[in-house]
Scaffold this motif. Structure first.
Motif, PDB file in Angstrom:
ATOM      1  N   ALA A  14      44.573  49.522  21.111  1.00 38.24           N
ATOM      2  CA  ALA A  14      43.627  50.506  20.590  1.00 38.24           C
ATOM      3  C   ALA A  14      42.180  50.048  20.576  1.00 38.24           C
ATOM      4  CB  ALA A  14      44.308  51.047  19.437  1.00 38.24           C
ATOM      5  N   GLY A  91      48.099  46.980  27.878  1.00 36.63           N
ATOM      6  CA  GLY A  91      48.543  46.587  29.437  1.00 36.63           C
ATOM      7  C   GLY A  91      47.386  46.224  30.114  1.00 36.63           C
ATOM      8  N   PRO A 186      43.717  56.916  38.120  1.00 35.96           N
ATOM      9  CA  PRO A 186      42.430  56.019  37.957  1.00 35.96           C
ATOM     10  C   PRO A 186      41.861  56.472  36.549  1.00 35.96           C
ATOM     11  CG  PRO A 186      42.283  56.312  40.132  1.00 35.96           C
ATOM     12  CD  PRO A 186      43.638  57.126  39.605  1.00 35.96           C
ATOM     13  N   ILE A 187      41.688  55.976  35.623  1.00 31.17           N
ATOM     14  CA  ILE A 187      40.856  56.333  34.223  1.00 31.17           C
ATOM     15  C   ILE A 187      39.772  55.660  34.146  1.00 31.17           C
ATOM     16  CG2 ILE A 187      41.151  56.766  31.859  1.00 31.17           C
ATOM     17  CD1 ILE A 187      43.342  58.173  33.598  1.00 31.17           C
ATOM     18  N   GLU A 190      37.634  50.068  30.588  1.00 32.61           N
ATOM     19  CA  GLU A 190      37.240  48.859  30.706  1.00 32.61           C
ATOM     20  C   GLU A 190      38.426  48.010  31.664  1.00 32.61           C
ATOM     21  OE1 GLU A 190      36.640  47.036  26.908  1.00 32.61           O
ATOM     22  OE2 GLU A 190      35.297  48.762  26.236  1.00 32.61           O
TER      23      GLU A 190
HETATM   24  N1  LIG Z   1      42.426  52.536  33.500  1.00 28.32           N
HETATM   25  C1  LIG Z   1      43.367  52.787  34.247  1.00 28.32           C
HETATM   26  O1  LIG Z   1      42.911  53.241  35.503  1.00 28.32           O
HETATM   27  C2  LIG Z   1      44.723  52.928  34.176  1.00 28.32           C
HETATM   28  C3  LIG Z   1      45.499  53.500  35.055  1.00 28.32           C
HETATM   29  C4  LIG Z   1      46.959  53.546  35.025  1.00 28.32           C
HETATM   30  C5  LIG Z   1      47.440  52.876  33.843  1.00 28.32           C
HETATM   31  N2  LIG Z   1      46.787  52.271  32.722  1.00 28.32           N
HETATM   32  C6  LIG Z   1      47.242  51.877  31.715  1.00 28.32           C
HETATM   33  O2  LIG Z   1      46.735  52.222  30.652  1.00 28.32           O
HETATM   34  C7  LIG Z   1      46.939  51.291  29.441  1.00 28.32           C
HETATM   35  C8  LIG Z   1      45.619  51.124  28.811  1.00 28.32           C
HETATM   36  O3  LIG Z   1      44.583  50.782  29.592  1.00 28.32           O
HETATM   37  P1  LIG Z   1      43.171  51.037  29.605  1.00 28.32           P
HETATM   38  O4  LIG Z   1      42.647  51.763  30.895  1.00 28.32           O
HETATM   39  O5  LIG Z   1      43.021  51.810  28.485  1.00 28.32           O
HETATM   40  O6  LIG Z   1      42.388  49.520  29.731  1.00 28.32           O
HETATM   41  P2  LIG Z   1      41.831  48.756  28.529  1.00 28.32           P
HETATM   42  O7  LIG Z   1      40.550  49.614  28.185  1.00 28.32           O
HETATM   43  O8  LIG Z   1      41.323  47.670  29.191  1.00 28.32           O
HETATM   44  O9  LIG Z   1      42.381  48.778  27.209  1.00 28.32           O
HETATM   45  C9  LIG Z   1      43.669  47.801  27.346  1.00 28.32           C
HETATM   46  C10 LIG Z   1      44.010  47.672  26.007  1.00 28.32           C
HETATM   47  O10 LIG Z   1      44.853  46.579  25.858  1.00 28.32           O
HETATM   48  C11 LIG Z   1      44.617  45.595  24.797  1.00 28.32           C
HETATM   49  N3  LIG Z   1      45.191  44.359  25.252  1.00 28.32           N
HETATM   50  C12 LIG Z   1      45.124  43.593  26.441  1.00 28.32           C
HETATM   51  N4  LIG Z   1      45.724  42.734  26.402  1.00 28.32           N
HETATM   52  C13 LIG Z   1      46.441  42.390  25.087  1.00 28.32           C
HETATM   53  C14 LIG Z   1      47.287  41.507  24.550  1.00 28.32           C
HETATM   54  N5  LIG Z   1      47.601  40.412  25.372  1.00 28.32           N
HETATM   55  N6  LIG Z   1      47.776  41.856  23.323  1.00 28.32           N
HETATM   56  C15 LIG Z   1      47.464  42.973  22.537  1.00 28.32           C
HETATM   57  N7  LIG Z   1      46.511  44.007  23.038  1.00 28.32           N
HETATM   58  C16 LIG Z   1      46.056  43.596  24.489  1.00 28.32           C
HETATM   59  C17 LIG Z   1      43.015  45.584  24.903  1.00 28.32           C
HETATM   60  O11 LIG Z   1      42.651  45.066  23.800  1.00 28.32           O
HETATM   61  P3  LIG Z   1      42.370  43.396  23.455  1.00 28.32           P
HETATM   62  O12 LIG Z   1      41.396  43.041  24.753  1.00 28.32           O
HETATM   63  O13 LIG Z   1      41.280  43.682  22.205  1.00 28.32           O
HETATM   64  O14 LIG Z   1      43.296  42.856  23.084  1.00 28.32           O
HETATM   65  C18 LIG Z   1      42.677  47.056  25.110  1.00 28.32           C
HETATM   66  O15 LIG Z   1      42.652  47.668  24.045  1.00 28.32           O
HETATM   67  C19 LIG Z   1      47.437  49.861  30.412  1.00 28.32           C
HETATM   68  O16 LIG Z   1      48.711  49.854  29.929  1.00 28.32           O
HETATM   69  C20 LIG Z   1      47.095  50.283  31.614  1.00 28.32           C
HETATM   70  O17 LIG Z   1      47.825  49.578  32.321  1.00 28.32           O
HETATM   71  C21 LIG Z   1      45.336  52.427  32.979  1.00 28.32           C
END
Ligand SMILES: NC(=O)c1ccc[n+]([C@@H]2O[C@H](COP(=O)([O-])OP(=O)(O)OC[C@H]3O[C@@H](n4cnc5c(N)ncnc54)[C@H](OP(=O)(O)O)[C@@H]3O)[C@@H](O)[C@H]2O)c1
Length: 264
Positions: A14, A91, A186-187, A190
């Protein structure tokens, strides 16, 4: 109209992106929140905003879900007390050709995307069975259906999330436990930059915002969907995949080796 029972919501990952928007939207729906990530400063800032903006009851938990100790702490928190919804969102990508990524880094991606999501789902479902209701949301990806040369473990892990979550949806179909797999395309978050990648591996026009994604995912949940694909306009495309999958399952029970493999 929310389909989620009132009470405490847990959102992993989060501190940014999709998870931060889930926390915001669940706070607006009146849920008390437990928000989880590694960056405590980000969690604190989000918690302060949600308290100020919505009067939300927010607790933060700094934990690394790639470690056994961090995962155990979150698992205990999920299982402790009333739980209305768990959003397994944390993730990472681990993108790059398999040879370019260390085996340890690959294992960390699997621990986060698969092991943590599985154990937290297990803990949440135990709570839901006791309560008689609850909602599990697992964030997969359209990459679940896209074997990729630069994302073997990521694509494989998200295929796991999709099949795992859909299997649970079947298991809990006739109960008040709700299970949803969300498949973002794609979202703009970060996600790419935090891994040293430019967003440009996808065309600019293919991105939607995290706000759009989460609002659509919650609309899909409220509509009773078990799989929600916010960027897919034409649902018939998904139906075609499902029809082909069912036909495939029907055909593989033929009891015979396919003629193309019969020798002689
Ligand atoms: N962005 C896209 O294009 C996209 C597309 C398809 C699916 N998704 C999925 O959406 C989900 C969220 O991604 P997002 O796009 O919002 O990316 P993001 O902004 O990088 O967010 C990822 C989140 O996961 C947390 N995280 C990462 N490693 C962690 C760990 N070892 N322990 C606890 N928390 C952890 C990060 O927080 P900290 O670094 O503070 O721990 C951050 O809050 C993921 O499952 C990703 O695979 C994203």
């Amino acid at each position: 109209m929310s389909s989620i029972i009132p009470g405490r919501a847990v959102v992993t990952g989060a501190s940014s992106g999709i998870g931060a928007v889930y926390a915001d939207r669940l706070a607006t729906r009146g849920h008390a929140l437990l928000i989880v990530a590694r960056r405590g400063d980000r969690l604190d800032a989000l918690a302060a905003r949600l308290r100020a903006q919505y009067g939300a009851d927010v607790t933060t938990l700094v934990a690394d879900l790639e470690t056994s100790a961090g995962l155990a702490e979150v698992e205990a928190a999920v299982g402790n007390g009333q739980l209305s919804i768990l959003v397994n969102n944390a993730g990472a990508g681990g993108l790059g050709s398999l040879a370019a990524v260390s085996a340890d880094a690959l294992e960390r991606t699997i621990k986060l995307n698969i092991v943590a999501l599985t154990r937290l789902s297990h803990a949440a479902l135990a709570r839901f069975r006791e309560q008689g209701a609850g909602t599990l949301v697992n964030i997969a990806s359209v990459m679940a259906l896209a074997p990729s040369p630069s994302g073997a473990v990521y694509s494989g892990s998200k295929a796991y999330v999709l099949n795992f979550t859909r299997s649970l949806a079947f298991e809990y179909a006739d109960t008040a436990v709700r299970v949803q797999a969300v498949m973002p395309g794609p979202i703009r978050t970060e996600f790419f930059t935090s891994q040293g990648l430019s967003d440009s591996i996808f065309p600019d026009s293919s991105f939607i915002s995290a706000d759009q994604l989460v609002d659509a995912a919650l609309a899909g949940l409220d509509a009773g969907e078990t799989v929600t694909i916010p960027s897919l306009e034409n649902l018939a495309t998904w139906d075609t995949i499902e029809t082909a999958r069912k036909a495939f399952m029907a055909e593989i029970g033929s009891g015979a080796v396919a003629s193309r493999y019969r020798v002689g």
